[in-house]
Design an enzyme around this catalytic site. Structure first.
Site, PDB file in Angstrom:
ATOM      1  N   ASN A   1       0.567  -1.166   0.099  1.00 34.94           N
ATOM      2  CA  ASN A   1      -0.091  -0.245  -0.403  1.00 34.94           C
ATOM      3  C   ASN A   1       0.826   1.423   0.239  1.00 34.94           C
ATOM      4  OD1 ASN A   1      -0.189  -0.704   3.134  1.00 34.94           O
ATOM      5  ND2 ASN A   1      -1.058   0.652   3.012  1.00 34.94           N
ATOM      6  N   ASP A   2       0.435   1.831   0.540  1.00 30.85           N
ATOM      7  CA  ASP A   2       0.820   3.324   0.331  1.00 30.85           C
ATOM      8  C   ASP A   2       2.310   3.629  -0.081  1.00 30.85           C
ATOM      9  OD1 ASP A   2      -1.107   3.798   2.163  1.00 30.85           O
ATOM     10  OD2 ASP A   2       0.111   4.909   4.218  1.00 30.85           O
TER      11      ASP A   2
ATOM     12  N   GLN B   1       4.574   0.598   2.484  1.00 34.55           N
ATOM     13  CA  GLN B   1       3.779  -0.913   2.686  1.00 34.55           C
ATOM     14  C   GLN B   1       3.565  -2.010   2.501  1.00 34.55           C
ATOM     15  OE1 GLN B   1       1.832   0.197   6.627  1.00 34.55           O
ATOM     16  NE2 GLN B   1       4.170   1.151   5.778  1.00 34.55           N
TER      17      GLN B   1
ATOM     18  N   TYR C   1       4.231   1.161  10.388  1.00 36.75           N
ATOM     19  CA  TYR C   1       3.075   2.202   9.124  1.00 36.75           C
ATOM     20  C   TYR C   1       3.450   3.160   8.477  1.00 36.75           C
ATOM     21  CZ  TYR C   1      -1.399   0.051  10.880  1.00 36.75           C
ATOM     22  OH  TYR C   1      -1.686  -1.304  11.013  1.00 36.75           O
ATOM     23  N   SER C   2       2.653   4.096   7.685  1.00 37.86           N
ATOM     24  CA  SER C   2       3.190   5.445   6.814  1.00 37.86           C
ATOM     25  C   SER C   2       4.415   6.296   7.504  1.00 37.86           C
ATOM     26  CB  SER C   2       2.410   5.915   6.013  1.00 37.86           C
ATOM     27  OG  SER C   2       1.938   4.777   5.055  1.00 37.86           O
TER      28      SER C   2
ATOM     29  N   GLU D   1      -5.507  11.117   6.804  1.00 33.75           N
ATOM     30  CA  GLU D   1      -4.963   9.702   6.702  1.00 33.75           C
ATOM     31  C   GLU D   1      -3.659  10.503   5.279  1.00 33.75           C
ATOM     32  OE1 GLU D   1      -5.746   5.563   7.414  1.00 33.75           O
ATOM     33  OE2 GLU D   1      -6.062   6.233   5.536  1.00 33.75           O
TER      34      GLU D   1
ATOM     35  N   ASP E   1       1.434   9.364  10.242  1.00 35.14           N
ATOM     36  CA  ASP E   1       1.717   9.389   9.408  1.00 35.14           C
ATOM     37  C   ASP E   1       2.709  10.145   8.749  1.00 35.14           C
ATOM     38  OD1 ASP E   1       0.240   6.665   8.508  1.00 35.14           O
ATOM     39  OD2 ASP E   1      -1.202   7.805   7.547  1.00 35.14           O
TER      40      ASP E   1
HETATM   41  C1  FRU Z   1      -3.351   4.860   4.658  1.00 30.29           C
HETATM   42  C2  FRU Z   1      -2.587   3.802   6.348  1.00 30.29           C
HETATM   43  C3  FRU Z   1      -2.499   5.228   6.991  1.00 30.29           C
HETATM   44  C4  FRU Z   1      -1.548   3.624   7.541  1.00 30.29           C
HETATM   45  C5  FRU Z   1      -1.079   2.082   6.652  1.00 30.29           C
HETATM   46  C6  FRU Z   1      -0.875   1.096   6.986  1.00 30.29           C
HETATM   47  O1  FRU Z   1      -3.871   3.496   3.390  1.00 30.29           O
HETATM   48  O2  FRU Z   1      -3.994   3.286   6.115  1.00 30.29           O
HETATM   49  O3  FRU Z   1      -2.909   5.488   8.001  1.00 30.29           O
HETATM   50  O4  FRU Z   1      -0.183   4.609   8.023  1.00 30.29           O
HETATM   51  O5  FRU Z   1      -1.858   2.970   5.710  1.00 30.29           O
HETATM   52  O6  FRU Z   1      -0.845   0.422   5.873  1.00 30.29           O
END
Ligand code: FRU
Length: 461
Positions: free
Chosen positions: A43-44, A60, A103-104, A225, A172
């Site tokens: 993800n991110d 991620q 996390y991010s 986010e 984040d």
């Molecule tokens: C956004 C999010 C962030 C978090 C991350 C976790 O997609 O939910 O807020 O840090 O992904 O994977």
């Protein structure tokens, strides 16, 4: 600096990549010129930066589960945005403050060193709602001079350090240097379910003071986010991914939104946020991050959507999701325009006829009304002030999205094996989506437009 858990996780990740990598690589929907996870979930984008001669894309990464799993910071680096080197994950969930996921977060580059500010996610065992209780969202800092070795990793802020009236959801960090100081924005959810951004200031990169909170006068979603805050060509912009904004006509069509506010005044004191605009009106664009590359500001987004009610068929091959192409941001008044970085043009091969198009870059001038059918799977139709993207076949649950435009003049469509990035009017609006046409299908039917089409080459990884 490593510990026993990290050593074991590093070995396990290398093993699943070795064992499951060939199955992912054999997927007919594997992309050609977008960054994907070698196996598992992506993800991110995180820690995007240019440090010396290298561009770094951390992300991620859930190596053990194509539908999520515990997050690591996966890592690619490149000197030219085209030839990429896959490196082992830099950050593992191996500390008490990040044990349920690294996390991010973002990168600050200073004297050839990367300061990586990230969110340490902790989920306590018990009967919690995990919103107002039961979860730790920590700000931590990992320092690396080469992106391969972590020189230090430390906890900086915990939930008890944040202003009162917030839920556990504070995450984040995006950090930058300005006026001889450092600034950080964090996305937050208040106990009244209001989305806002916390602004912090520091003299030394480690001790942080809360100096302001940014939000809208009227409630705009319950959580913001992945914030980003930057000045482009004299105008400040606050980018974020708000959750909990209800659909209104053709706005906020996805479960979560992603967009920007122009910010007037000073983010540290008196400020006003202008009208929010979405960065994308396709199905799959979320949590983008920007970074400075000399004088240009580049943005990469996650081509996915959290908690969406559709699944990508790639899960059957043990992987899911990818990044967008890198784009350069430009300013037009209070708007942000997004356009593929010039490097992407270098992937263009020969000019081809529409019936040959499969993985392609297409540019066209449009007449008032028209239609493109791509590989028998996606239909883009426009008339006057509305453009629609309909996935007929291979939508994997996605159906239709709309873009309202003042007047449609031009389209650029960057089509990879299983994605479309549709740039409307030079990047005024964009529609980004995954799609899954029959792998052997090819051809674009064009009505109402004069198009030029190129084949597209592959990233070297
Ligand atoms: C956004 C999010 C962030 C978090 C991350 C976790 O997609 O939910 O807020 O840090 O992904 O994977």
């Amino acid at each position: 600096m490593s510990n026993a858990l990290q050593c074991d996780l590093a070995r396990l990740v290398a093993r699943v990549e070795r064992e499951d990598g060939p199955r992912a690589a054999a997927d007919p929907y594997r992309q050609r010129f977008h960054l994907m996870p070698p196996v598992g979930w992506m993800n991110d984008p995180n820690g995007l930066c240019r440090c010396g001669e290298w561009y770094h894309v951390f992300y991620q990464y859930g190596p053990f589960d194509p539908t999520g799993g515990v997050k690591h910071w996966g890592h690619y680096r490149s000197r030219d945005l085209l030839r990429w080197e896959k490196l082992p994950p830099l950050l593992y969930p191996d500390q008490p403050w990040n044990i349920h996921g690294v996390y991010s977060g973002s990168a600050l580059v200073e004297n050839g060193t990367m300061y990586l500010y990230y969110t340490g996610n902790v989920k306590f065992a018990g009967d919690y709602d995990y919103i107002t209780a039961g979860r730790g969202h920590n700000v931590a800092l990992a320092v690396t001079h080469d992106g391969v070795t972590v020189d230090s990793n430390e906890l900086l802020l915990e939930n008890k350090d944040y202003p009162e009236n917030l839920t556990c959801h504070v995450r984040d960090p995006k950090v930058w240097a300005q006026d001889g100081k450092y600034y950080m924005v964090l996305g937050a959810r208040t106990k009244e379910d209001r989305g806002e951004l916390l602004v912090y200031e520091s003299e030394d990169k480690r001790r942080w003071q809360h100096v302001n909170t940014l939000t809208t006068p009227d409630l705009f979603g319950y959580m913001w986010e992945c914030p980003d805050l930057f000045c482009l060509d004299g105008q400040w912009f606050l980018v974020c991914s708000p959750q909990g904004v209800r659909r209104q006509g053709n706005r906020y069509q996805n479960i979560y939104s992603c967009g920007f506010f122009p910010l007037y005044g000073d983010f540290r004191s008196d400020y006003t946020l202008g009208a929010y605009q979405e960065l994308d009106c396709g199905f799959d664009f979320y949590a983008p991050q920007t970074f400075l590359d000399g004088s240009r500001r580049l943005m990469i987004g996650w081509m996915g959507m959290p908690d969406a009610d559709y699944t990508n068929p790639t899960v059957a091959y043990g992987w899911q999701h990818c990044m967008t192409v890198p784009c350069e941001l430009r300013r037009n008044g209070a708007r942000l325009l997004r356009w593929p970085a010039a490097e992407i043009d270098a992937l263009r091969g020969t000019r081809i006829a529409p019936e040959q198009a499969q993985v392609f870059d297409l540019e066209c001038i449009t007449s008032e009304k028209g239609r493109l059918v791509i590989r028998g799977a996606a239909v883009i139709e426009w008339e006057k002030q509305r453009l629609s993207l309909t996935l007929m076949r291979g939508g994997a649950g996605r159906t239709v999205r709309y873009a309202d435009v003042d007047a449609l003049a031009a389209l650029r469509i960057i089509a990879d094996v299983s994605s479309l990035e549709i740039f409307i009017n030079g990047g005024e609006q964009i529609m980004t989506t995954r799609y899954y046409p029959d792998p052997s299908s090819c051809g674009v039917q064009i009505d109402g437009a004069a198009a030029e089409i190129w084949t597209m080459g592959a990233l070297q990884i």
